[in-house]
Design an enzyme around this catalytic site. Sequence first.
Site, PDB file in Angstrom:
ATOM      1  N   SER A  60      46.062  43.834  41.917  1.00  0.00           N
ATOM      2  CA  SER A  60      45.211  43.229  43.716  1.00  0.00           C
ATOM      3  C   SER A  60      45.151  41.337  42.651  1.00  0.00           C
ATOM      4  CB  SER A  60      44.047  43.743  43.640  1.00  0.00           C
ATOM      5  OG  SER A  60      43.043  42.509  43.909  1.00  0.00           O
ATOM      6  N   ASP A  98      45.934  42.334  50.238  1.00  0.00           N
ATOM      7  CA  ASP A  98      44.707  42.339  49.265  1.00  0.00           C
ATOM      8  C   ASP A  98      43.272  42.799  49.611  1.00  0.00           C
ATOM      9  OD1 ASP A  98      44.023  42.649  46.883  1.00  0.00           O
ATOM     10  OD2 ASP A  98      42.928  40.916  46.120  1.00  0.00           O
ATOM     11  N   LYS A 137      47.787  37.961  44.905  1.00  0.00           N
ATOM     12  CA  LYS A 137      46.666  36.278  45.016  1.00  0.00           C
ATOM     13  C   LYS A 137      47.708  35.187  43.876  1.00  0.00           C
ATOM     14  CE  LYS A 137      43.216  39.061  44.757  1.00  0.00           C
ATOM     15  NZ  LYS A 137      41.900  39.071  44.572  1.00  0.00           N
ATOM     16  N   ARG A 164      38.799  49.106  49.006  1.00  0.00           N
ATOM     17  CA  ARG A 164      38.969  50.293  47.546  1.00  0.00           C
ATOM     18  C   ARG A 164      37.248  49.977  46.406  1.00  0.00           C
ATOM     19  NH1 ARG A 164      42.053  46.256  44.801  1.00  0.00           N
ATOM     20  NH2 ARG A 164      41.639  48.109  42.524  1.00  0.00           N
ATOM     21  N   HIS A 209      44.272  31.742  36.051  1.00  0.00           N
ATOM     22  CA  HIS A 209      43.799  32.125  36.209  1.00  0.00           C
ATOM     23  C   HIS A 209      42.505  32.842  35.152  1.00  0.00           C
ATOM     24  CE1 HIS A 209      42.089  35.038  39.168  1.00  0.00           C
ATOM     25  NE2 HIS A 209      42.233  36.178  38.493  1.00  0.00           N
TER      26      HIS A 209
HETATM   27  N1  URA Z   1      39.104  41.271  41.294  1.00  0.00           N
HETATM   28  C1  URA Z   1      40.345  41.531  42.154  1.00  0.00           C
HETATM   29  O1  URA Z   1      40.606  39.982  42.845  1.00  0.00           O
HETATM   30  N2  URA Z   1      40.587  42.188  42.550  1.00  0.00           N
HETATM   31  C2  URA Z   1      40.727  44.260  42.349  1.00  0.00           C
HETATM   32  O2  URA Z   1      41.157  44.393  42.365  1.00  0.00           O
HETATM   33  C3  URA Z   1      39.610  43.776  40.971  1.00  0.00           C
HETATM   34  C4  URA Z   1      38.617  42.303  40.472  1.00  0.00           C
END
Ligand code: URA
Length: 434
Positions: free
Chosen positions: A183, A161, A187, A168, A82
Amino acid sequence: MRMYDLINKKKKGEALTKEEIEFMITGYTNGEIPDYQMSAMMMAICFQGMNDEETLNLTLAMRDSGDVLDLSEIEGIKVDKHSTGGVGDKTSLVLAPMVAALGIPVAKMSGRGLGHTGGTIDKLECFPGFSTSLTEEQFYQNVNQVKMAIMGQTANLAPADKKLYALRDVTATVDQLSLIASSIMSKKLAAGADAIVLDVKTGNGAFMKTEEDAVALAKEMVKIGKNAGKKMAAVVTDMDQPLGNAVGNVLEVKEAILALNGLGPKDFMEVVYALGTQMVLFAEKAKTEEEARAMLEETIKNKTALDKFAEFVEAQGGEKRFVYQPEILPRAGIVMEVINTEEGYVSKIKAEEIGLASLVLGGGRATKESKIDLTVGVLLNKKRGDKVKMGDVLATIFANDMEKAKEAYAKIVCAYEVQQEEPNPVPMIKGILK
Ligand code: URA
């Protein structure tokens, strides 16, 4: 349990229990807890922070808010990669087939580009007919047969999320380390791999602008992953200038194919090898970094990675001939050269500015709903450290609209800095954390 009490508890700096975090995430996802209470909680976390246990529990609660892929139908150790996002980052297109060519299963979920950074799904859609909307069954089948498959993120991947990140974003609560790490990791954990290699980018074009912040994020994510029982590594890499020479979807696909033919730009290949080495080690195909790297290099020399990429494109609905003849991929109608006006050395190419130039051309999304032009982008003819004379071509713009090309030109001129002295080389790999 009342959300009011949990907000008050966090405001006073106390730690939330697993049950409290689960109550909060479940309630927020199903709409029982309103945005205004969750905003207050996010702000309290920004001021008071979370300990390791809270961070892990938040990550797991968000992971479990939607689908969690069960990759047990796929044989072997599943390794995912990732990237925190950057400009010109076509790493997955080269890395995945190299690793798959060694028999390591790559089951990858990728996203689309947003803002000045690109996404793997958009790049793959440059191949006419290519589909990333696979069913879970097709996805597992393709990984078992081809050793690699890439699908788009399912709508129901960590929905907590998705909702929380949107909140956020508008309440100035994105930049808290535990929140960012949980966050991203929610995923990644939902995508089900046994081992995860993170490419945490740092610099002008990255989410984390300073190396210190990137290392802190990398450490936090590695800790979460390990606490969740995964094998974890994070490679912190340079994103102060775009990666490789190509920025823009078709241009990046062409560069990825060049790389699979052994002609990849040096900075780009350094990142590919650093990440790939960790993936091969996790898959237990090599004992040392040297051995892993040599195996990866061999997949380029003997063209097995190129053939694997062609096989993968075909398995997901595209045609192999585009991989072997990339010149037949669609192209933009206008080609404009950006000319250098100062003698010296390129000392900086602001990645964000180049990403924005590509966005202006129509190659990136201003919002999630924007339609993009896959053929436009920027090719960097000169990179950091290159000696340049007046009249040299710094970059080439590929556009379909003259006004947009001119706008991109101005941005590219601003992105390049030229100085008299030769700049010190900047290492691509800032560190590897495990
Ligand atoms: N990318 C994400 O997926 N989450 C965050 O909080 C910041 C960047």
